[in-house]
Design an enzyme around this catalytic site. Structure first.
Site, PDB file in Angstrom:
ATOM      1  N   SER A  20       0.861  -1.185   0.000  1.00 22.28           N
ATOM      2  CA  SER A  20       0.000   0.000   0.000  1.00 22.28           C
ATOM      3  C   SER A  20       0.893   1.229   0.000  1.00 22.28           C
ATOM      4  O   SER A  20       1.648   1.468   0.947  1.00 22.28           O
ATOM      5  CB  SER A  20      -0.876  -0.001   1.251  1.00 22.28           C
ATOM      6  OG  SER A  20      -1.229   1.332   1.562  1.00 22.28           O
ATOM      7  N   HIS A  45      -1.021  -1.356  -4.467  1.00 20.10           N
ATOM      8  CA  HIS A  45      -2.304  -0.927  -3.896  1.00 20.10           C
ATOM      9  C   HIS A  45      -2.250   0.576  -3.608  1.00 20.10           C
ATOM     10  O   HIS A  45      -1.329   1.047  -2.951  1.00 20.10           O
ATOM     11  CB  HIS A  45      -2.522  -1.728  -2.611  1.00 20.10           C
ATOM     12  CG  HIS A  45      -3.796  -1.460  -1.882  1.00 20.10           C
ATOM     13  ND1 HIS A  45      -4.970  -2.147  -2.144  1.00 20.10           N
ATOM     14  CD2 HIS A  45      -4.093  -0.607  -0.872  1.00 20.10           C
ATOM     15  CE1 HIS A  45      -5.921  -1.729  -1.320  1.00 20.10           C
ATOM     16  NE2 HIS A  45      -5.407  -0.787  -0.534  1.00 20.10           N
ATOM     17  N   ASP A  47      -4.336   3.822  -1.992  1.00 26.35           N
ATOM     18  CA  ASP A  47      -5.440   4.182  -1.106  1.00 26.35           C
ATOM     19  C   ASP A  47      -5.870   5.618  -1.341  1.00 26.35           C
ATOM     20  O   ASP A  47      -5.129   6.554  -1.039  1.00 26.35           O
ATOM     21  CB  ASP A  47      -4.988   4.038   0.353  1.00 26.35           C
ATOM     22  CG  ASP A  47      -4.836   2.583   0.739  1.00 26.35           C
ATOM     23  OD1 ASP A  47      -5.825   1.850   0.629  1.00 26.35           O
ATOM     24  OD2 ASP A  47      -3.722   2.186   1.125  1.00 26.35           O
ATOM     25  N   MET A  49      -8.242   8.528  -0.196  1.00 32.88           N
ATOM     26  CA  MET A  49      -9.076   8.939   0.946  1.00 32.88           C
ATOM     27  C   MET A  49      -9.500  10.381   0.762  1.00 32.88           C
ATOM     28  O   MET A  49      -8.671  11.236   0.437  1.00 32.88           O
ATOM     29  CB  MET A  49      -8.266   8.817   2.232  1.00 32.88           C
ATOM     30  CG  MET A  49      -7.732   7.435   2.489  1.00 32.88           C
ATOM     31  SD  MET A  49      -6.838   7.403   4.046  1.00 32.88           S
ATOM     32  CE  MET A  49      -6.199   5.732   4.020  1.00 32.88           C
ATOM     33  N   HIS A  78      -8.013   1.529  -4.217  1.00 36.30           N
ATOM     34  CA  HIS A  78      -8.980   1.351  -3.135  1.00 36.30           C
ATOM     35  C   HIS A  78      -9.582   2.717  -2.817  1.00 36.30           C
ATOM     36  O   HIS A  78      -8.917   3.561  -2.218  1.00 36.30           O
ATOM     37  CB  HIS A  78      -8.213   0.754  -1.934  1.00 36.30           C
ATOM     38  CG  HIS A  78      -9.016   0.593  -0.693  1.00 36.30           C
ATOM     39  ND1 HIS A  78      -8.431   0.337   0.533  1.00 36.30           N
ATOM     40  CD2 HIS A  78     -10.343   0.641  -0.457  1.00 36.30           C
ATOM     41  CE1 HIS A  78      -9.374   0.232   1.458  1.00 36.30           C
ATOM     42  NE2 HIS A  78     -10.541   0.428   0.883  1.00 36.30           N
ATOM     43  N   MET A  80     -11.642   5.119  -0.816  1.00 37.17           N
ATOM     44  CA  MET A  80     -12.312   5.375   0.463  1.00 37.17           C
ATOM     45  C   MET A  80     -12.892   6.771   0.355  1.00 37.17           C
ATOM     46  O   MET A  80     -12.338   7.748   0.864  1.00 37.17           O
ATOM     47  CB  MET A  80     -11.296   5.262   1.606  1.00 37.17           C
ATOM     48  CG  MET A  80     -10.930   3.824   1.930  1.00 37.17           C
ATOM     49  SD  MET A  80      -9.430   3.682   2.881  1.00 37.17           S
ATOM     50  CE  MET A  80      -8.244   3.637   1.547  1.00 37.17           C
ATOM     51  N   MET A 149     -11.822  -5.302   4.980  1.00 35.29           N
ATOM     52  CA  MET A 149     -10.933  -4.481   5.796  1.00 35.29           C
ATOM     53  C   MET A 149     -10.733  -5.149   7.154  1.00 35.29           C
ATOM     54  O   MET A 149     -11.713  -5.489   7.835  1.00 35.29           O
ATOM     55  CB  MET A 149     -11.540  -3.082   6.018  1.00 35.29           C
ATOM     56  CG  MET A 149     -11.660  -2.223   4.785  1.00 35.29           C
ATOM     57  SD  MET A 149     -10.107  -1.936   3.930  1.00 35.29           S
ATOM     58  CE  MET A 149      -9.156  -1.056   5.192  1.00 35.29           C
ATOM     59  N   GLY A 156      -3.012   3.863   7.974  1.00 32.08           N
ATOM     60  CA  GLY A 156      -2.098   2.742   8.015  1.00 32.08           C
ATOM     61  C   GLY A 156      -1.674   2.510   9.455  1.00 32.08           C
ATOM     62  O   GLY A 156      -1.937   3.328  10.336  1.00 32.08           O
ATOM     63  N   ASP A 185      -7.056  -6.170   3.884  1.00 37.29           N
ATOM     64  CA  ASP A 185      -6.327  -4.903   3.983  1.00 37.29           C
ATOM     65  C   ASP A 185      -6.391  -4.383   5.413  1.00 37.29           C
ATOM     66  O   ASP A 185      -7.478  -4.149   5.941  1.00 37.29           O
ATOM     67  CB  ASP A 185      -6.977  -3.906   3.009  1.00 37.29           C
ATOM     68  CG  ASP A 185      -6.242  -2.579   2.916  1.00 37.29           C
ATOM     69  OD1 ASP A 185      -5.208  -2.414   3.573  1.00 37.29           O
ATOM     70  OD2 ASP A 185      -6.734  -1.708   2.167  1.00 37.29           O
ATOM     71  N   GLY A 186      -5.209  -4.207   6.007  1.00 39.88           N
ATOM     72  CA  GLY A 186      -5.131  -3.609   7.329  1.00 39.88           C
ATOM     73  C   GLY A 186      -4.455  -4.495   8.347  1.00 39.88           C
ATOM     74  O   GLY A 186      -4.930  -5.587   8.634  1.00 39.88           O
ATOM     75  N   GLY A 187      -3.314  -4.033   8.852  1.00 43.14           N
ATOM     76  CA  GLY A 187      -2.627  -4.754   9.919  1.00 43.14           C
ATOM     77  C   GLY A 187      -2.001  -6.073   9.499  1.00 43.14           C
ATOM     78  O   GLY A 187      -1.725  -6.937  10.335  1.00 43.14           O
ATOM     79  N   SER A 208       2.617  -0.794   6.510  1.00 40.67           N
ATOM     80  CA  SER A 208       3.759  -0.708   7.431  1.00 40.67           C
ATOM     81  C   SER A 208       4.697  -1.894   7.331  1.00 40.67           C
ATOM     82  O   SER A 208       5.908  -1.728   7.487  1.00 40.67           O
ATOM     83  CB  SER A 208       3.287  -0.613   8.882  1.00 40.67           C
ATOM     84  OG  SER A 208       1.950  -0.287   8.981  1.00 40.67           O
TER      85      SER A 208
HETATM   86  C1  DX5 Z   1      -6.200   1.658   5.490  1.00 38.58           C
HETATM   87  C2  DX5 Z   1      -5.681   1.403   4.075  1.00 38.58           C
HETATM   88  C3  DX5 Z   1      -4.589   0.399   4.035  1.00 38.58           C
HETATM   89  C4  DX5 Z   1      -3.362   0.732   4.827  1.00 38.58           C
HETATM   90  C5  DX5 Z   1      -2.649  -0.526   5.196  1.00 38.58           C
HETATM   91  O1  DX5 Z   1      -7.324   2.467   5.421  1.00 38.58           O
HETATM   92  O2  DX5 Z   1      -6.708   0.970   3.244  1.00 38.58           O
HETATM   93  O3  DX5 Z   1      -4.290   0.014   2.710  1.00 38.58           O
HETATM   94  O4  DX5 Z   1      -2.501   1.587   4.168  1.00 38.58           O
HETATM   95  O5  DX5 Z   1      -1.637  -0.214   6.086  1.00 38.58           O
HETATM   96  P1  DX5 Z   1      -1.122  -1.255   7.209  1.00 38.58           P
HETATM   97  O6  DX5 Z   1      -0.657  -2.471   6.478  1.00 38.58           O
HETATM   98  O7  DX5 Z   1      -0.033  -0.504   7.881  1.00 38.58           O
HETATM   99  O8  DX5 Z   1      -2.306  -1.538   8.092  1.00 38.58           O
HETATM  100 ZN    ZN Z   2      -6.269   0.012   1.210  1.00 37.80          ZN
END
Ligand code: DX5
Ligand code: ZN
Length: 234
Positions: A20, A45, A47, A49, A78, A80, A149, A156, A185-187, A208
Site C-alpha cells: 500500500s 495498492h 489508497d 481517501m 482502493h 475510500m 478491511m 495505516g 487490507d489492514g494490519g 507498514s
Molecule cells: C487503510 C488502508 C490500508 C493501509 C494498510 O485504510 O486501506 O491500505 O494503508 O496499512 P497497514 O498495512 O499498515 O495496516
Molecule cells: Zn487500502
C-alpha cells in the site's frame, strides 16, 4: 489493462502481497517503485481517501497517473470516498486496473459495480469491519475482487482485527462467490498473514509491514514465507 488481463495476472500471482503506497516516500516515487519491482511485488495498492468518508486525506487521480507512468504492474485502487461512481471513469483513465469502493459509502453497490464494468477494468466491493457480507451478497455476481478491511479504513499502522476473517468463508460460500479474488487490507504483517492465508485469502495488502522496513525484498520474502510460498527471484 483489460479486466481479463488484470484478473489473469492477479490469479497467477496469488497469494500476492500488495504494498500500500500510503506510507511510501512520495518525494522519491520513482525510486520507491523501482525498489518495489526489485523486491518482486506483482501488483500495487493505492489508497484514495477523501477526508469525508474517512477522517483522513491521501491522494487522488494525479498520483494514480504518476504511478502508472512508472510501472506496468496491475494497479489496485482502493477508493475510500463518497460518491465513487462519479470518479470511476477518471480513475480508469488514469491507469487503475482494479477499483474497489466501500459499500458503506454508497446507497446501492450495483450501479457502481456496473459503472466499473463499463470502463473495461476489474472491480469489487470493500467492506469495513462493521458491515456484514449479507448486505452486499446479491451483487457478488459483478465482483471480481472482494476486499475485507481488517482495520477501520482510514489509516495505516492499525492493529489487525481477527474477527473479520469469517467474512471470507461467507463470500466464498455465497452464490457467485467461488471465483472472486479475496483481498484483505489492514494490519497485515508476518504475525497476522498466516491466519488470513488459512482462510483462503488471495491478495494481502501491506503498508507498514513493507514501508517501515529498510529492505523491501526481505519484507516481501518474510510475508510470503508466512503465507506458505517463496518469492520467486526475478
Ligand atoms: C487503510 C488502508 C490500508 C493501509 C494498510 O485504510 O486501506 O491500505 O494503508 O496499512 P497497514 O498495512 O499498515 O495496516
Ligand atoms: Zn487500502
Amino acid at each position: 489493462m483489460s479486466r481479463e488481463k488484470t484478473l489473469e495476472r492477479l490469479r497467477k500471482a496469488t497469494p500476492a502481497i500488495l504494498p500500500s503506497l500510503l506510507l511510501c516516500d512520495f518525494g522519491n516515487l520513482e525510486r520507491e517503485i523501482e525498489k518495489l519491482h526489485a523486491a518482486g511485488f506483482k501488483s500495487l495498492h493505492l489508497d484514495v481517501m477523501d477526508g469525508v468518508f474517512v477522517p483522513n486525506f491521501s491522494y487522488g487521480i494525479t498520483i494514480v497517473e504518476a504511478v502508472r507512468k512508472l510501472t506496468d504492474l496491475p494497479l489496485d485502487v482502493h477508493l475510500m470516498m463518497v460518491e465513487p461512481q462519479k470518479y470511476v471513469q477518471q480513475f480508469a483513465d488514469a491507469g487503475a486496473d482494479l477499483i474497489t469502493f466501500h459499500a458503506e459509502a454508497v446507497e446501492e453497490t450495483r450501479p457502481v459495480l456496473e459503472a466499473i464494468r463499463q470502463t473495461g477494468i476489474a472491480g469489487g466491493i470493500a467492506l469495513n469491519p462493521g458491515t456484514d457480507v449479507s448486505t452486499v451478497e446479491k451483487d457478488l455476481d459483478l465482483c471480481d475482487v472482494f476486499l475485507v478491511m481488517s482495520v477501520h479504513a482510514g489509516f495505516g499502522g492499525q492493529a489487525f482485527m481477527e474477527s473479520v476473517l469469517e467474512k471470507f468463508e461467507q463470500v466464498r460460500n455465497a452464490p457467485h462467490g467461488e471465483n472472486i479474488l479475496l483481498e484483505i487490507d489492514g494490519g497485515i504483517n508476518a504475525e497476522t498473514i498466516g491466519q488470513a492465508h488459512a482462510m483462503g485469502v488471495d491478495l494481502f495488502v501491506a503498508g507498514s509491514a513493507v514501508f517501515r522496513q529498510a529492505d523491501y525484498r526481505q519484507a516481501h520474502d518474510r510475508l510470503l514465507e508466512q503465507a506458505g510460498v517463496s518469492n520467486e527471484r526475478v
